[in-house]
Design a protein around this motif. Structure first.
Motif, PDB file in Angstrom:
ATOM      1  N   UNK A 183       0.803  -1.220   0.000  1.00  0.00           N
ATOM      2  CA  UNK A 183       0.000   0.000   0.000  1.00  0.00           C
ATOM      3  C   UNK A 183       0.838   1.272   0.000  1.00  0.00           C
ATOM      4  N   UNK A 184       2.064   1.191   0.521  1.00  0.00           N
ATOM      5  CA  UNK A 184       2.862   2.407   0.573  1.00  0.00           C
ATOM      6  C   UNK A 184       3.815   2.501  -0.622  1.00  0.00           C
ATOM      7  N   UNK A 185       3.541   1.717  -1.645  1.00  0.00           N
ATOM      8  CA  UNK A 185       4.354   1.697  -2.861  1.00  0.00           C
ATOM      9  C   UNK A 185       5.839   1.563  -2.543  1.00  0.00           C
ATOM     10  N   UNK A 186       6.251   0.423  -1.947  1.00  0.00           N
ATOM     11  CA  UNK A 186       7.662   0.286  -1.572  1.00  0.00           C
ATOM     12  C   UNK A 186       8.553   0.153  -2.801  1.00  0.00           C
ATOM     13  N   UNK A 187       9.814   0.511  -2.660  1.00  0.00           N
ATOM     14  CA  UNK A 187      10.784   0.313  -3.734  1.00  0.00           C
ATOM     15  C   UNK A 187      11.423  -1.061  -3.592  1.00  0.00           C
ATOM     16  N   UNK A 188      11.522  -1.514  -2.335  1.00  0.00           N
ATOM     17  CA  UNK A 188      12.086  -2.847  -2.084  1.00  0.00           C
ATOM     18  C   UNK A 188      11.220  -3.552  -1.045  1.00  0.00           C
ATOM     19  N   UNK A 189      10.749  -4.742  -1.434  1.00  0.00           N
ATOM     20  CA  UNK A 189       9.907  -5.515  -0.535  1.00  0.00           C
ATOM     21  C   UNK A 189      10.769  -6.594   0.115  1.00  0.00           C
ATOM     22  N   UNK A 190      10.771  -6.646   1.453  1.00  0.00           N
ATOM     23  CA  UNK A 190      11.527  -7.694   2.140  1.00  0.00           C
ATOM     24  C   UNK A 190      10.527  -8.664   2.741  1.00  0.00           C
ATOM     25  N   UNK A 243       2.722 -12.446  -5.635  1.00  0.00           N
ATOM     26  CA  UNK A 243       3.959 -11.725  -5.337  1.00  0.00           C
ATOM     27  C   UNK A 243       4.649 -11.306  -6.633  1.00  0.00           C
ATOM     28  N   UNK A 244       4.705 -12.223  -7.588  1.00  0.00           N
ATOM     29  CA  UNK A 244       5.361 -11.908  -8.851  1.00  0.00           C
ATOM     30  C   UNK A 244       4.655 -10.745  -9.543  1.00  0.00           C
ATOM     31  N   UNK A 245       3.326 -10.831  -9.590  1.00  0.00           N
ATOM     32  CA  UNK A 245       2.548  -9.792 -10.269  1.00  0.00           C
ATOM     33  C   UNK A 245       2.699  -8.441  -9.583  1.00  0.00           C
ATOM     34  N   UNK A 246       2.671  -8.492  -8.258  1.00  0.00           N
ATOM     35  CA  UNK A 246       2.731  -7.245  -7.496  1.00  0.00           C
ATOM     36  C   UNK A 246       4.052  -6.521  -7.728  1.00  0.00           C
ATOM     37  N   UNK A 247       5.146  -7.292  -7.682  1.00  0.00           N
ATOM     38  CA  UNK A 247       6.451  -6.675  -7.850  1.00  0.00           C
ATOM     39  C   UNK A 247       6.556  -6.029  -9.224  1.00  0.00           C
ATOM     40  N   UNK A 248       5.972  -6.718 -10.183  1.00  0.00           N
ATOM     41  CA  UNK A 248       6.007  -6.177 -11.527  1.00  0.00           C
ATOM     42  C   UNK A 248       5.160  -4.903 -11.612  1.00  0.00           C
TER      43      UNK A 248
END
Lengths: 287, 334, 414, 234
Positions: D149-156, D176-181
């Motif tokens: 929701x906070x539009x992260x640049x890097x998701x851990x 997860x794949x779709x979201x990162x894309x």
């Protein structure tokens, strides 16, 4: 009947003092020994502002608000320089630290305001009594009761409905996660602790015409407020509200049924309470 | 190295206490005696807190029970059986603690237990202040220091500093007893319970029983300290068990260091030293005491004993210094 | 390491030495006549302890200005009893350990009961400042101690007597007191004095059982409502300090001063008016131990009064000021007359001497060393014409000796 | 984008990470795999400064962030989803998602909670439910949605599959794949489930006893079965 009204008055007076105590417990998990001392400072500050005869109810409330601000700032100072430094050590050290803060506060009150008793009158408008259904009720009692209810409603709204409250509760329940979510947790705690101290100052200002000012004022309410916070279920504002009312009523019944032993029923009631509901009325809650 | 040094320090402190009446002012001697007694009282509290993890805010009530039992019996003319009276007072405190423990321990712990005990102690104080037979608010004054006899030898404790030395011996014995309890199997089991109650229960320890026994022992020692105190102060008043008295052991323990056996004792003597050395500064006593306490808490968050141990560790293990201090001081978060 | 330890031992020995130092230094000064003052200078009793300290210091200053005692200056050594018997005993033993043999001690009875048994061993002569409890001159009587204070039967028996004389029309009295057992003496004495005087005049009076309020309480409204419901026209209040003021404040909304014809306060005197100002009850009686304006022909009283105004800028000193002044005066006078610090010589001197103090001639009853000075009662109340908002309306004095209880030194008064 | 070098991490006296180096390129997707207790979670927490005492260097887009507190790192666009999810039980699912708005990086706007709910079909029926009343799989989805929701640049992500049913794990991998894309976010994943890690990342690091034992692409990983044997077998 009068006992009932008066029980409510006592209860609401105690709630006003206990509100800040229960908040600070909810956030920091500490029983703040210095709370009574900050209540007293609030009262002294407000009395310096309004003098011995406040001109109107508004002046009294305004003085109470200023007292709240002053004590809130003091609370932030205490949080910044004392509580924050030891918050990771052991919660029991908080106890000794707040005890020490209490001693210092009482010492300074004695130096600044002296030892002589000071008294502030109820302002015109709430200095007499009213007849309600042929029952004489001091209007100052009504003032205390309504102040208590207002403070409770505002507090309950802020904590359970408003977004700020949701954020503060999130910090209190899981500060680690809150910080991962980008919330400035130290600032949040600081603000919340400042707020709970401010409540102590506000109570001091509002109850000013009820009590006599002396450096022992803090002790008068501290124990009752402690009891309220514990019976209410530690950190639970709704619980504290109910507990305060119960406490007031028990005390009222005490003077009616056992006039030879004033003040005893509160303790007996509390012991019974803790044995029957070992977790308080509404259960413990982290705010 | 650490042990030898601390041991030497202990012997030095003990010797200084025993020899005190030979050179010090009698006020200082009286204060030292009082401090020894409240130090033992604080030790008994820490047996409960530091080892069993139970915090009582009402220990003043048990101290008061011991003191009143002793005072009433001495007034009643039972001076001849002083040892018996001490035993009786100790038993009284233990019995009351046991009764409270049976009712309360299963139901409440933590802050609830603390406030519950606080309320009980206050009730006791209010009650004592109403009973004319024990002098109401003014208490029982003029308590005699009795004779003390073992076999054929009789010592008149009323004379000179005899009672002081008697206190030294009695307190030393109580400290030794506490040490034995804390460091024996019982103490170790208690600490296991404190660290992880579920694991202890899993290992087959009856945690409730252990806590109850600890509660009782702690209460008995507190009452014993009270019993020793009555003939020392020669007066008991209901305020002997007030809230301030109950917070005393907490203060001393935390000041000295709860994780150390000697912490409460160190805290008691430190506090007395602060109070005695600032006695002429009347009027600002609260500020001084408060500031010093605050300073100690902020500078030595592990208590004076903790700071002492860290210092020793630093001096004796120089190469591993960084790790040792970081282990001692780093808070464990998440 | 070794060096470290030695260093530590040396510093701690030095530290311990320093703790005992003040005593050693003082003991060597010699010359001055030292009087130990033990009173409450912290906690709830500090207010009264401060008065006692002020009054005693005024006395020392006046005496030294007049040349001291037989050429020697008087030195006051003040200690805090920390509001507890142990604290008082610690202070007492410290000072006796430093060679002090003259003591003034006051505020709480229990603290005096703690030190009284110790007088013999240290050969101390003591004046108990302002103490009123019966025990001090009865079951706990000590021949080396003198009570310069007013016993409850004396000042409150006299109080009852005075009220019976002033208000013969009142046939029913209500009483209200804090739930402190020691205060029961006061209500009993008042009630007895009232009954004795009305019976003498052939009238009858009803005195209701006292209504109790919690000590240190926050809310007195239930009890106020009770007491108003009693229908008695006279009321005697026995509350102390902050409790008393909170009570009168809360009673104001109930128009307490209109509901009762006569309002009496036990002993808070001007503390109430000073705190409440223009909201002081319309008329309130109180006992006082010393009221300068009532001691018109007493030069000492005036001087002490002036000295106090100079010290604190307060025109209405608390009665402890006068009493503590006279306590020091009593000791100094005895030392001057006896020319010795030994109790064996001082005690008979105090028993026979009657120095002029702020309270008048200071005289103790020989049997039990009880003080029998004049009793002073004042009536004050709201007064819009005065800038303070209140003024004193009348004063009354009674001879204390007439109301002093039977002397039973060493045993309880029955 | 993220470069951590010579990371040493301690919990109290115990030394957990020993000189770990790690790099996540822009839009890179990196998996860290290893046994229980290898130090994977500690690595993620070290990057966020959320727990262990850390020394070493952590750079974000070339700037050192070693002195920044956790919340400031979060506001730079680093979002950690912890292993135990930590959904706020006193807040509704929607409120939980809103709470993440504080972590939005400067210049970016948080995604409105409604849009997030719309995007995750699983969340629609439970949006107004309390955080304490949803299943473990739902909690994991909420935790990831909250992080997004906070539009992260890097998701851990720390062990996202733990305790989930296989069907849900498959679904999660797709999400997860779709979201990162969709969000243009890089990914750093700690996992024990190799299948899931392979589905969602391109680079793999193997961690053992606080040290990096292997680093390379999934092909290289597969080419050396010895690694599995030595560092991953229980």
């Amino acid at each position: 009947m009068f006992t009932l009204v008066n029980g409510l008055t006592t209860g609401m007076a105690v709630f006003l003092v206990a509100a800040g105590l229960t908040l600070v417990f909810g956030i920091m998990r500490i029983l703040n020994f210095a709370h009574g001392a900050f209540f007293m400072i609030g009262a002294y500050v407000a009395s310096t502002l309004v003098g011995s005869a406040p001109r109107s109810v508004l002046a009294l409330v305004a003085a109470a608000v200023v007292a709240a601000l002053v004590v809130g700032v003091l609370g932030i100072v205490v949080q910044r320089f004392v509580l924050r430094r030891i918050q990771h050590v052991d919660e029991h050290y908080m106890l000794i630290a707040t005890f020490a803060v209490m001693l210092v506060c009482v010492g300074f009150v004695k130096l600044i305001w002296g030892l002589e008793f000071l008294s502030v009158d109820p302002p015109p408008g709430i200095d007499t009594g009213v007849e309600i259904f042929s029952l004489f009720v001091p209007s100052f009692s009504l003032f205390i009761i309504s102040s208590g209810v207002v403070v409770f409603l505002v507090l309950d709204f802020v904590i359970h409905r408003a977004w700020t409250g949701k954020m503060i509760t999130a910090i209190a329940r899981d500060g680690w996660m809150a910080e991962l979510l980008g919330i400035n947790v130290p600032a949040g705690i600081m603000a919340a602790v400042g707020g709970s101290f401010a409540l102590a100052g506000l109570a001091g200002g509002l109850l000013l015409p009820n009590q006599t000012l002396s450096p022992a004022l803090g002790d008068t309410f501290l124990l009752l407020a402690f009891i309220t916070v514990v019976i209410g279920g530690l950190g639970n504002v709704r619980g504290a509200f109910i507990a305060a009312i119960l406490l007031g009523l028990i005390d009222g019944l005490n003077t009616m049924l056992l006039p030879a032993y004033p003040g005893v029923a509160v303790y007996v009631g509390m012991v019974a309470f803790l044995l029957l509901w070992p977790n308080g009325i509404l259960g413990e809650s982290r705010l | 190295m650490n042990r030898t040094l601390s041991g030497l320090l202990l012997i030095f402190a003990g010797a200084a206490l025993v020899l005190l009446p030979l050179w010090a002012n009698s006020g200082l001697v009286f204060l030292a005696g009082t401090t020894m007694v409240v130090g033992v009282f604080a030790l008994s509290w820490n047996l409960l807190f530091g080892y069993a993890g139970l915090a009582s805010f009402g220990s003043g009530g048990l101290f008061s029970i011991g003191a009143y039992t002793m005072a009433v019996m001495l007034r009643g003319g039972f001076e001849g059986q002083f040892l018996l009276l001490i035993a009786l007072s100790t038993l009284a405190g233990g019995a009351v603690a046991l009764a409270i423990g049976i009712v309360a321990l299963r139901r409440s712990t933590g802050i609830f237990l603390a406030i519950l005990t606080l309320a009980l102690a206050e009730l006791l104080r209010i009650t004592l202040a109403k009973i004319h037979w024990v002098g109401a608010e003014d208490g029982i004054p003029n308590i005699v220091r009795p004779n003390f006899s073992i076999g054929l030898a009789t010592v008149d404790l009323g004379r000179g500093n005899h009672y002081y030395w008697f206190l030294c011996i009695a307190c030393a014995l109580l400290v030794a007893l506490s040490w034995w309890i804390a460091h024996g199997r019982f103490g170790r089991t208690l600490r296991t319970i404190r660290l992880d109650i579920e694991r202890a229960a899993f290992m087959g320890v009856d945690t409730h029983r252990y806590r109850l026994v600890a509660f009782t022992i702690s209460g008995a020692i507190a009452a014993c300290a009270g019993a020793l105190f009555a003939p020392w102060a020669q007066i008991v008043t209901p305020d002997i068990g007030n809230m301030m008295r109950s917070t005393q052991p907490i203060l001393f323990t935390l000041l000295g260091g709860a994780s150390s056996f000697w912490g409460p004792m160190i805290g008691a003597f430190l506090f007395s030293a602060i109070e005695f050395s600032t006695r002429t500064l009347v009027g600002i006593q609260e500020i001084i005491t408060g500031s010093i306490l605050l300073g100690v808490v902020l500078l030595f968050p592990t208590g004076v004993a903790g700071a002492w141990n860290a210092l020793i560790a630093r001096l004796t293990a120089r190469p591993r210094r960084d790790e040792a201090t970081s282990a001692a001081l780093q808070p464990v978060k998440e | 390491m070794r060096l470290n330890r030695r260093h530590f031992l040396a510093t701690s020995a030095a530290g311990l030495g320093a703790l005992a130092m003040p005593g050693i230094l003082r003991a060597q000064q010699g010359e001055a006549v030292r009087i130990g003052l033990i009173t409450t200078l912290s906690g709830p009793g500090q207010l009264y302890g401060n008065y006692i300290k002020d009054g005693s210091e005024i006395a020392v200053e006046r005496l030294n200005a007049a040349g001291g005692v037989n050429g020697a200056k008087i030195e006051l050594v003040v200690r805090d009893d920390k509001n507890s018997p142990e604290g008082a005993v610690t202070a007492f033993r410290e000072l006796t350990g430093n060679g002090i043999k003259l003591f003034a001690q006051g505020t709480f009875t229990a603290n005096l009961l703690g030190t009284l048994p110790l007088l013999e061993d240290a050969d101390v002569t003591m004046v108990m400042v302002g103490a009123s409890a019966l025990a001090l001159t009865h079951e706990a009587y000590n021949p080396r101690a003198f009570r310069l204070g007013f016993s409850s039967p004396m000042c409150f028996g006299g109080y009852g007597n005075l009220m019976a004389q002033k208000h013969p029309e009142i046939e029913k009295w209500a009483m209200l007191r804090s739930d402190v057992t020691a205060l029961a003496d006061i209500t009993n004495a008042f009630s007895n004095g009232l009954k004795a005087e009305t019976e003498k005049a052939g009238r009858k009076v009803e005195v209701l059982d006292p209504v109790l309020v919690p000590y240190g309480g926050a809310d007195f409204r239930n009890q106020i409502s009770n007491i108003i419901g009693s229908g008695a026209p006279g009321l005697f209040n026995v509350l102390q300090g902050a409790d008393a003021i909170s009570y009168y404040k809360q009673a104001r909304t109930f128009s307490l001063d209109e509901k009762f014809k006569v309002l009496c306060d036990s002993a808070n005197e001007f503390a109430i008016a000073k705190a409440m100002g223009a909201n002081t009850p319309a008329s309130l009686w109180s006992w006082t131990g010393w009221y300068p304006a009532a001691n018109k022909d007493n030069a000492v009283s005036d001087e002490v009064h002036k000295a106090y105004i100079k010290l604190r800028g307060d025109e209405y000193p608390n009665w402890y000021i006068g009493v503590s002044h006279d306590s020091i005066l009593t000791i100094a006078n005895a030392v001057a007359k006896a020319g010795s610090l030994d109790a064996a010589k001082l005690v008979p001197t105090i028993e026979t001497e009657t120095p002029q103090g702020a309270l008048g001639k200071i005289h103790f009853r020989k049997e039990d060393h009880a003080f029998a000075g004049d009793l002073t009662y004042i009536r004050f109340g709201r007064d819009d014409k005065n800038a303070n908002g209140w003024s004193v309306f009348e004063t009354a004095q009674l001879p204390g000796a007439e109301f002093l209880e039977r002397a039973t030194p060493g045993s309880k008064l029955n | 984008m993220l470069k951590a070098s010579r990371i040493n991490a301690f919990y109290g006296g115990s030394h957990i990470l020993h000189g770990v180096d790690l790099e996540v390129p822009v839009l890179g997707r990196v998996a860290v795999i290893g046994r229980n207790g290898a130090g994977k979670s500690t690595l993620l927490k070290s990057i966020m400064n959320a727990g262990p005492t850390v020394n070493g260097e952590v750079r974000w887009e070339g700037q050192s962030i070693a002195s920044l507190p956790t919340f400031k790192r979060a506001r730079l666009g680093l979002q950690l989803v912890p292993e135990d999810r930590r959904i706020y039980q006193h807040l509704t699912v929607r409120e939980n998602i809103q709470m993440a708005a504080y972590a939005t990086a400067p210049g970016r706007k948080p995604i409105p909670a409604q849009e997030i709910v719309d995007r995750f079909p699983m969340l629609q029926p439970i949006a107004e439910r309390g955080g304490g009343q949803i299943s473990g799989g739902q909690q994991q989805m909420v935790a990831i949605a909250r992080a997004i929701a906070c539009r992260p640049r890097l998701l851990l992500l720390d062990e996202p599959t733990e305790g989930l049913a296989p069907a849900i794990v498959e679904q999660l991998a797709v999400s997860v794949r779709e979201l990162c894309q969709a969000e243009q976010a890089a990914l750093l994943l700690c996992e024990q489930n190799i299948w899931f890690a392979r589905q969602t990342t391109d680079t793999v690091l193997v961690m053992d006893a606080g040290r990096i034992a292997f680093r390379g692409s999934w092909q290289e990983f597969d080419a050396d079965p010895d690694i599995k044997q030595r560092h991953l077998a229980v």
